[in-house]
Design an enzyme around this catalytic site. Sequence first.
Site, PDB file in Angstrom:
ATOM      1  N   HIS A  87       1.330  -1.075  -0.137  1.00  0.00           N
ATOM      2  CA  HIS A  87      -0.132  -0.333   0.159  1.00  0.00           C
ATOM      3  C   HIS A  87       0.974   1.267   0.160  1.00  0.00           C
ATOM      4  O   HIS A  87       0.656   2.013  -0.421  1.00  0.00           O
ATOM      5  CB  HIS A  87      -0.823  -0.402   1.163  1.00  0.00           C
ATOM      6  CG  HIS A  87      -0.414  -0.237   2.120  1.00  0.00           C
ATOM      7  ND1 HIS A  87      -0.357  -0.744   3.082  1.00  0.00           N
ATOM      8  CD2 HIS A  87      -0.103   1.259   2.703  1.00  0.00           C
ATOM      9  CE1 HIS A  87       0.087  -0.418   4.074  1.00  0.00           C
ATOM     10  NE2 HIS A  87      -0.062   1.408   4.507  1.00  0.00           N
ATOM     11  N   ASP A 228       1.408  -7.460   2.197  1.00  0.00           N
ATOM     12  CA  ASP A 228       1.389  -6.276   2.153  1.00  0.00           C
ATOM     13  C   ASP A 228       2.758  -5.639   2.114  1.00  0.00           C
ATOM     14  O   ASP A 228       3.244  -4.807   2.486  1.00  0.00           O
ATOM     15  CB  ASP A 228       0.681  -5.841   3.027  1.00  0.00           C
ATOM     16  CG  ASP A 228       0.901  -3.911   2.757  1.00  0.00           C
ATOM     17  OD1 ASP A 228       1.310  -3.807   1.906  1.00  0.00           O
ATOM     18  OD2 ASP A 228      -0.534  -3.211   3.655  1.00  0.00           O
ATOM     19  N   SER A 656       3.840   2.900   8.345  1.00  0.00           N
ATOM     20  CA  SER A 656       3.631   1.496   7.023  1.00  0.00           C
ATOM     21  C   SER A 656       4.928   1.581   6.661  1.00  0.00           C
ATOM     22  O   SER A 656       5.672   1.807   5.880  1.00  0.00           O
ATOM     23  CB  SER A 656       2.714   1.938   6.305  1.00  0.00           C
ATOM     24  OG  SER A 656       1.518   1.989   7.005  1.00  0.00           O
TER      25      SER A 656
END
Length: 721
Positions: A87, A228, A656
């Site tokens: 992402h 991810d 992230s």
Amino acid sequence: MNRLKLYLLALTALAVCSAKADEGMWLLQLMQQQHSIDMMKKQGLKLEAQDLYNPNGVSLKDAVGIFGGGCTGEIISPEGLILTNHHCGYASIQQHSSVEHDYLTDGFWATSRDKELPTPGLKFTFIERIEDITDIVNLRIAAKEITESESFSSTFLNKLAKELFEKSDLKGKKGIVPQALPFYAGNKFYMFYKKVYPDVRMVAAPPSSIGKFGGETDNWMWPRHTGDFSMFRIYADANGEPAEYSASNVPLKTKKHLNISIKGLKEGDYAMIMGFPGSTSRYLTVSEVKERMEASNAPRIRIRGTRQDVLKEAMNASDKVRIQYANKYAGSSNYWKNSIGMNKAIIDNNVLGTKAEQEAKFAKFAKEKNNTDYMNVVAKIDEAVAKTSPIKYQQTCLTETFFGGIEFGSPFMVMDKLKEALEQKNDSSIEANIKVLKEVFNDIHNKDYDHEVDRKVAKALLPLYAEMIPAGQRPAIYDVIEKEYKGDYNAYVDAMYDTSILANQANFDKFIKKPTVKAIEKDIATQYSRAKFDKYTNLAEQMGKLPEELALLHKTYIRGLGEMKLPVPSYPDANFTIRLTYGNVKPYSPKDGVYYKYYTTTDGILEKENPEDREFVVPAKLKELIEKKDFGRYALPNGEMPVCFLSTNDITGGNSGSPVLNENGELIGCAFDGNWESLSGDINFDNNLQRCINLDIRYVLFILEKLGGCGHLINEMTIVE
């Protein structure tokens, strides 16, 4: 001893006993002073402080950096190979995608260096040096060169950063960007020297059916089965220095890269994360938490939800639109769902009650100390918030609708200049402004914009905004809609999207061929854009000095909390600077009768599979590998293939892509999410519920090798078995 010194001593003294286990976004430069390194060793760390952060040498810090503008990435080979989240790389994957080359759907695997894709605009940033500049700032305040409130303004700090950089030995070196920032609400200040590499190329990305498996449904949720991750590479000039893209650039020979452990993990194992948490608000009062819920989260939820419904329908109907709006939709929905979860968690976890208890204890402490500043500070914050909340609500509605929602508009200031040039018959100025307009037109009608989709968004959001904001407080276009269009929003939108100068190529070509003052004055998009900016300015004027007043009050409040010696965190709020959090691999129980184990396996992917739902489609090749249990050396002893795991680390947005490291500083995972039940964590950390959701590095390597055929990338890495 003055209050500031007392406060700073309190920070150090509290470090060992104050923060709850696992809580804390620790400053690397204060690890020894605050004894956080001692606590890490007690929990299992086998490294020394200088192995994590060494101002005079190489350390783990040098293998971690800022990916793009809002994520973390880590170096996993001596050749500048970056691991981050899917992402985080999503905008770049989308940038390279088209209907013909749909990397979002099919994935991308560079089989050789010459196949790695240059990605304009993407950068990777290392932290070269950190300096304490608190004394410098305080001397400026004492000399009355600046006021206390100006000391943590970006205007002053940017100027100071430039001034200090000019005197630094780093001046003149390529890629160095200085940044000065306040910490502890302006009680401490640090200078960061960043080294920015602008040539970053896309290397590997799994299909979205792996990298975004579970989609919006599973976002912020556990159990999780999302692969991810994505990979990029830093390129530099022949001397290893930052350089803009050039075919002659070479992979960066990095100072440090992370070793990768595939030895596995178990419950209770030490886990730490180094990264760049974006923003937390752990020191808010009750009134400020309510303001967050009602003036920011609630309107954001309503407006984004409406826009996303429009986008989703359009994306489902067209592959072209799906690719165009993939990144926009993902970015919007991420914090739409976060806002929903935060408001729910604030209530479920009794955050308001916890904050009220803290305020009561602080009031008692202030009274015992007979400190007038402390006795009055919470009441003053509440008074200020009573004024800011209604304005902030309007600001949220305005920005979410007109700046983050509807994309079309017109550069009214350029139009004003062009109008003036036409009136004065100034040919050179006319030509210059038309040149700017051409750039704006191309920028609006870029490859990721669909005029008809945006028209539908405008038709949905303009009446919604009118429902949320009473007449008399809206931009001036609402008067126009009422008077000239008899309140018909669709008619107004169609007029703007059909007749405006920048609405389409034909309109634009006709105008620039023969520009007139009358055409500019009649242009609906120009009137619309002027009205929204006028309202934005009006709200900023209403807010006035209130943000500065609140900032000073917070400085006092946080100083008082430190002196109070309560069990409060001794780390500053996150501000997208490098931090370290340590904890353990651990399961959790969100409610009575429910227990979540600490890891998931590929079995769960097949359990969730739904070929009719885009979010839960499983690629045929992955399904085959799972069914055959063709996991190679990455499987668990029992033959299962791990996918994700939980740890008690304290993270937030910006983390992230951060590396999850074991007790030896070896990479065991990549952080990518938090759990639903703890979405109030940016405001209040709950040790029982707060969990970090991580991608197991073994699943990354399995996908890379078995599905992507990228053994050459694995050969670059240092694998510890």
